[in-house]
Write an enzyme that holds these catalytic residues in place. Structure first.
Site, PDB file in Angstrom:
ATOM      1  N   GLY A  11       0.997  -1.311  -0.063  1.00 60.43           N
ATOM      2  CA  GLY A  11      -0.052  -0.048   0.043  1.00 60.43           C
ATOM      3  C   GLY A  11       0.763   1.306   0.092  1.00 60.43           C
ATOM      4  N   VAL A  24      18.078   7.861  -2.676  1.00 58.81           N
ATOM      5  CA  VAL A  24      18.742   8.483  -3.973  1.00 58.81           C
ATOM      6  C   VAL A  24      19.905   9.446  -3.679  1.00 58.81           C
ATOM      7  CG1 VAL A  24      18.469   9.703  -6.118  1.00 58.81           C
ATOM      8  CG2 VAL A  24      16.828   7.847  -5.579  1.00 58.81           C
ATOM      9  N   ARG A  72       1.094  -4.845  -6.199  1.00 57.37           N
ATOM     10  CA  ARG A  72       1.065  -6.081  -5.390  1.00 57.37           C
ATOM     11  C   ARG A  72       1.411  -7.132  -6.486  1.00 57.37           C
ATOM     12  NH1 ARG A  72      -2.763  -3.652  -1.642  1.00 57.37           N
ATOM     13  NH2 ARG A  72      -1.558  -3.498   0.415  1.00 57.37           N
ATOM     14  N   ASP A 103       4.596  -5.189   6.039  1.00 56.20           N
ATOM     15  CA  ASP A 103       4.986  -6.499   6.246  1.00 56.20           C
ATOM     16  C   ASP A 103       4.966  -7.486   5.455  1.00 56.20           C
ATOM     17  OD1 ASP A 103       5.220  -7.901   8.852  1.00 56.20           O
ATOM     18  OD2 ASP A 103       3.715  -9.209   8.182  1.00 56.20           O
ATOM     19  N   GLY A 104       3.990  -7.487   4.573  1.00 58.68           N
ATOM     20  CA  GLY A 104       4.083  -8.391   3.205  1.00 58.68           C
ATOM     21  C   GLY A 104       5.264  -8.266   2.567  1.00 58.68           C
ATOM     22  N   THR A 126       3.997   2.302   5.650  1.00 59.64           N
ATOM     23  CA  THR A 126       2.584   1.819   5.627  1.00 59.64           C
ATOM     24  C   THR A 126       1.750   2.880   6.647  1.00 59.64           C
ATOM     25  OG1 THR A 126       0.946   0.148   6.371  1.00 59.64           O
ATOM     26  CG2 THR A 126       3.210   0.199   7.351  1.00 59.64           C
ATOM     27  N   ASP A 128      -0.662   2.191   8.344  1.00 52.49           N
ATOM     28  CA  ASP A 128      -1.341   1.333   9.600  1.00 52.49           C
ATOM     29  C   ASP A 128      -0.470   1.180  10.967  1.00 52.49           C
ATOM     30  OD1 ASP A 128      -3.323   0.654   7.762  1.00 52.49           O
ATOM     31  OD2 ASP A 128      -2.008  -1.265   7.081  1.00 52.49           O
ATOM     32  N   ASP A 130       1.627  -0.700  11.981  1.00 53.05           N
ATOM     33  CA  ASP A 130       1.578  -2.049  12.541  1.00 53.05           C
ATOM     34  C   ASP A 130       2.853  -3.021  12.298  1.00 53.05           C
ATOM     35  OD1 ASP A 130       1.611  -2.433   9.757  1.00 53.05           O
ATOM     36  OD2 ASP A 130      -0.383  -3.580   9.734  1.00 53.05           O
ATOM     37  N   ARG A 155     -17.801  17.042  12.945  1.00 48.92           N
ATOM     38  CA  ARG A 155     -18.157  17.447  14.497  1.00 48.92           C
ATOM     39  C   ARG A 155     -19.037  18.518  14.168  1.00 48.92           C
ATOM     40  NH1 ARG A 155     -16.779  16.238  19.165  1.00 48.92           N
ATOM     41  NH2 ARG A 155     -15.026  15.067  18.917  1.00 48.92           N
ATOM     42  N   MET A 170      -9.212   3.384   8.695  1.00 49.37           N
ATOM     43  CA  MET A 170      -8.404   2.204   8.031  1.00 49.37           C
ATOM     44  C   MET A 170      -7.600   1.556   9.249  1.00 49.37           C
ATOM     45  SD  MET A 170      -7.118   3.320   4.434  1.00 49.37           S
ATOM     46  CE  MET A 170      -7.989   2.737   2.797  1.00 49.37           C
ATOM     47  N   ARG A 172      -6.064  -1.770   9.034  1.00 43.27           N
ATOM     48  CA  ARG A 172      -6.294  -3.206   8.579  1.00 43.27           C
ATOM     49  C   ARG A 172      -6.594  -3.949  10.169  1.00 43.27           C
ATOM     50  NH1 ARG A 172      -2.088  -5.459   4.077  1.00 43.27           N
ATOM     51  NH2 ARG A 172      -0.447  -4.289   5.450  1.00 43.27           N
ATOM     52  N   LEU A 215     -24.350  17.983  22.806  1.00 38.96           N
ATOM     53  CA  LEU A 215     -24.935  17.968  21.522  1.00 38.96           C
ATOM     54  C   LEU A 215     -24.694  17.052  20.521  1.00 38.96           C
ATOM     55  CD1 LEU A 215     -24.944  21.971  21.067  1.00 38.96           C
ATOM     56  CD2 LEU A 215     -26.659  20.472  22.130  1.00 38.96           C
ATOM     57  N   LYS A 244     -25.287   8.673  12.086  1.00 38.11           N
ATOM     58  CA  LYS A 244     -24.988   8.721  10.557  1.00 38.11           C
ATOM     59  C   LYS A 244     -23.552   7.941  10.686  1.00 38.11           C
ATOM     60  CE  LYS A 244     -28.292  11.403   9.069  1.00 38.11           C
ATOM     61  NZ  LYS A 244     -29.267  10.763   8.094  1.00 38.11           N
ATOM     62  N   HIS A 250     -10.247   5.606   1.202  1.00 43.46           N
ATOM     63  CA  HIS A 250      -8.881   6.263   0.813  1.00 43.46           C
ATOM     64  C   HIS A 250      -8.618   7.705   0.736  1.00 43.46           C
ATOM     65  CE1 HIS A 250      -9.117   1.890  -0.796  1.00 43.46           C
ATOM     66  NE2 HIS A 250      -7.706   2.268  -0.819  1.00 43.46           N
TER      67      HIS A 250
HETATM   68  P1  ADP Z   1       2.435  -4.607   2.556  1.00 39.01           P
HETATM   69  O1  ADP Z   1       3.690  -4.679   2.183  1.00 39.01           O
HETATM   70  O2  ADP Z   1       1.852  -3.330   2.510  1.00 39.01           O
HETATM   71  O3  ADP Z   1       2.217  -5.440   3.579  1.00 39.01           O
HETATM   72  P2  ADP Z   1       1.277  -6.567   0.848  1.00 39.01           P
HETATM   73  O4  ADP Z   1       0.973  -7.603   1.996  1.00 39.01           O
HETATM   74  O5  ADP Z   1       0.270  -6.675  -0.360  1.00 39.01           O
HETATM   75  O6  ADP Z   1       1.692  -5.262   1.289  1.00 39.01           O
HETATM   76  O7  ADP Z   1       2.698  -7.255   0.214  1.00 39.01           O
HETATM   77  C1  ADP Z   1       3.184  -6.627  -0.900  1.00 39.01           C
HETATM   78  C2  ADP Z   1       3.982  -7.521  -1.628  1.00 39.01           C
HETATM   79  O8  ADP Z   1       5.026  -8.452  -1.163  1.00 39.01           O
HETATM   80  C3  ADP Z   1       2.927  -8.932  -2.340  1.00 39.01           C
HETATM   81  O9  ADP Z   1       2.319  -8.190  -3.362  1.00 39.01           O
HETATM   82  C4  ADP Z   1       3.980  -9.724  -2.707  1.00 39.01           C
HETATM   83  O10 ADP Z   1       4.634  -9.582  -3.998  1.00 39.01           O
HETATM   84  C5  ADP Z   1       5.217  -9.524  -1.679  1.00 39.01           C
HETATM   85  N1  ADP Z   1       5.029 -10.727  -0.816  1.00 39.01           N
HETATM   86  C6  ADP Z   1       4.126 -10.532   0.153  1.00 39.01           C
HETATM   87  N2  ADP Z   1       4.144 -11.721   1.128  1.00 39.01           N
HETATM   88  C7  ADP Z   1       4.919 -12.758   0.220  1.00 39.01           C
HETATM   89  C8  ADP Z   1       5.562 -13.913   0.566  1.00 39.01           C
HETATM   90  N3  ADP Z   1       5.289 -14.766   1.545  1.00 39.01           N
HETATM   91  N4  ADP Z   1       6.717 -14.344  -0.314  1.00 39.01           N
HETATM   92  C9  ADP Z   1       7.117 -13.406  -1.250  1.00 39.01           C
HETATM   93  N5  ADP Z   1       6.812 -12.201  -1.437  1.00 39.01           N
HETATM   94  C10 ADP Z   1       5.664 -11.766  -0.634  1.00 39.01           C
END
Ligand code: ADP
Length: 320
Positions: A11, A24, A72, A103-104, A126, A128, A130, A155, A170, A172, A215, A244, A250
């Site tokens: 993200g 850079v 992704r 994390d991903g 990120t 989040d 997190d 408000r 947001m 997650r 209020l 409401k 986003h």
């Molecule tokens: P974020 O980095 O914000 O947590 P994602 O969880 O979507 O976002 O991860 C981003 C990208 O990292 C994924 O689309 C993928 O290419 C890579 N990725 C995530 N998990 C794995 C994994 N277990 N092995 C290899 N690449 C990964």
């Protein structure tokens, strides 16, 4: 080390551009060359990359999003996909990699560096907040400010119409955005996944507030805790109040990065380059108690990033 690569993945978050700029310019300052990899791991696999110079990062410090784009990539989760990326590492002469993401993205970076021996330093970007090993992630502060702006506006309407507003934010699985924005925005209740809640208690608080002449009420719901729409319906059913619901979505992510995010991004990006130059790998740079620190990815991946419980209790006391 002569040439490094940099990419943004997962993200987007405001401040990523400030980080790219720092990577850079810090690298060039030390005589290194930089390859910018576009669209995260997708571009890494597809060779969507090229040299960056001082001018490539001019006038980006105040822009949200990421000039390198982000994506992704399912292919990077496969051995074959990562082997294609390795071919590009060799083709472009990349000797170290800076990965800005969540994390991903770090999981991908960790697997890639262990599989192919390419030094990798990760930078937490990120909204989040997190990620273990850092008090703040790049983009969190801007997102919190975006949410506080929204609370301020809502408000006004809430006060004028004497209504209850539920705002879903947001994060997650993390309640950090809701907690920080709720405290800064004076929300009456903050619902986060880390702390159990029940809607009856929230309604009691609402009714007490009305009794003492309040209020309006603003209830902040982290997306990981519950659906804002469902909470709104339950409150309406239990109290009869015209409730409401606003789902900020986003709107929270983008926009001009705050000074805090820019400074954090600059410091983290620069340290990432220093670490690569020092021969380090498989680390994440972060900020702890104001100091920039490096933590091995094994201490980061999948590890919890707890909320600040003191802050949560303070928010409760102040919204009594
Ligand atoms: P974020 O980095 O914000 O947590 P994602 O969880 O979507 O976002 O991860 C981003 C990208 O990292 C994924 O689309 C993928 O290419 C890579 N990725 C995530 N998990 C794995 C994994 N277990 N092995 C290899 N690449 C990964």
């Amino acid at each position: 080390m002569q040439r490094i690569g940099v990419l943004t993945s997962g993200g987007d978050a405001s401040g990523m551009n400030s980080c790219i700029r720092a990577v850079v310019r810090k690298a060039i300052y030390h005589g290194l060359e930089v390859i910018g990899i576009r669209r995260g791991y997708s571009g890494f696999i597809d060779a969507d990359m090229g040299p960056m110079n001082l001018g490539s990062v001019a006038d980006i410090i105040s822009r949200g999003g990421t000039i390198l784009h982000t994506a992704r990539s399912e292919r990077f989760k496969t051995k074959e996909g990562r082997a294609l990326a390795m071919e590009n590492v060799e083709r472009f002469g990349i000797q170290g990699l800076v990965v800005i993401g969540g994390d991903g993205s770090f999981t991908g970076a960790s697997i890639f560096s262990q599989e192919h021996g390419v030094p990798v330093i990760c930078v937490p970007g990120t909204i989040d907040n997190d990620i273990a090993g850092t008090d703040y992630t790049i983009g969190f502060d801007t997102a919190v400010n975006n949410v506080v702006d929204a609370i301020n506006k809502i408000r006004d309407t809430a006060t004028s119409h004497e209504r209850t507003f539920v705002i879903e934010v947001m994060g997650r699985n993390s309640g950090n955005i809701a907690l920080a924005a709720g405290l800064a925005g004076g929300a009456e209740s903050i619902l986060i996944p880390e702390i159990p809640f029940n809607v009856e208690d929230i309604c009691k608080k609402l009714l007490n507030g009305i009794k003492r002449g309040k209020l309006h009420s603003v209830i902040l719901v982290a997306e990981g805790a519950a659906s804002g729409l469902e909470i709104g319906q339950q409150i309406k059913a239990l109290t009869g109040f015209d409730t409401k619901v606003t789902i900020l979505g986003h709107l929270q992510r983008g926009g001009i990065p705050t000074a805090f995010d820019r400074i954090l991004a600059a410091r983290l990006g620069a340290r990432a380059v220093e670490l690569l130059m020092a021969g380090e790998t498989h680390k994440m740079v972060g900020i702890r108690a104001g100091e920039i620190v490096a933590t091995d990815l094994t201490e980061v991946l999948g590890k919890p990033s707890p909320i600040n419980k003191d802050m949560y209790h303070l928010a409760r006391i102040l919204s009594i």
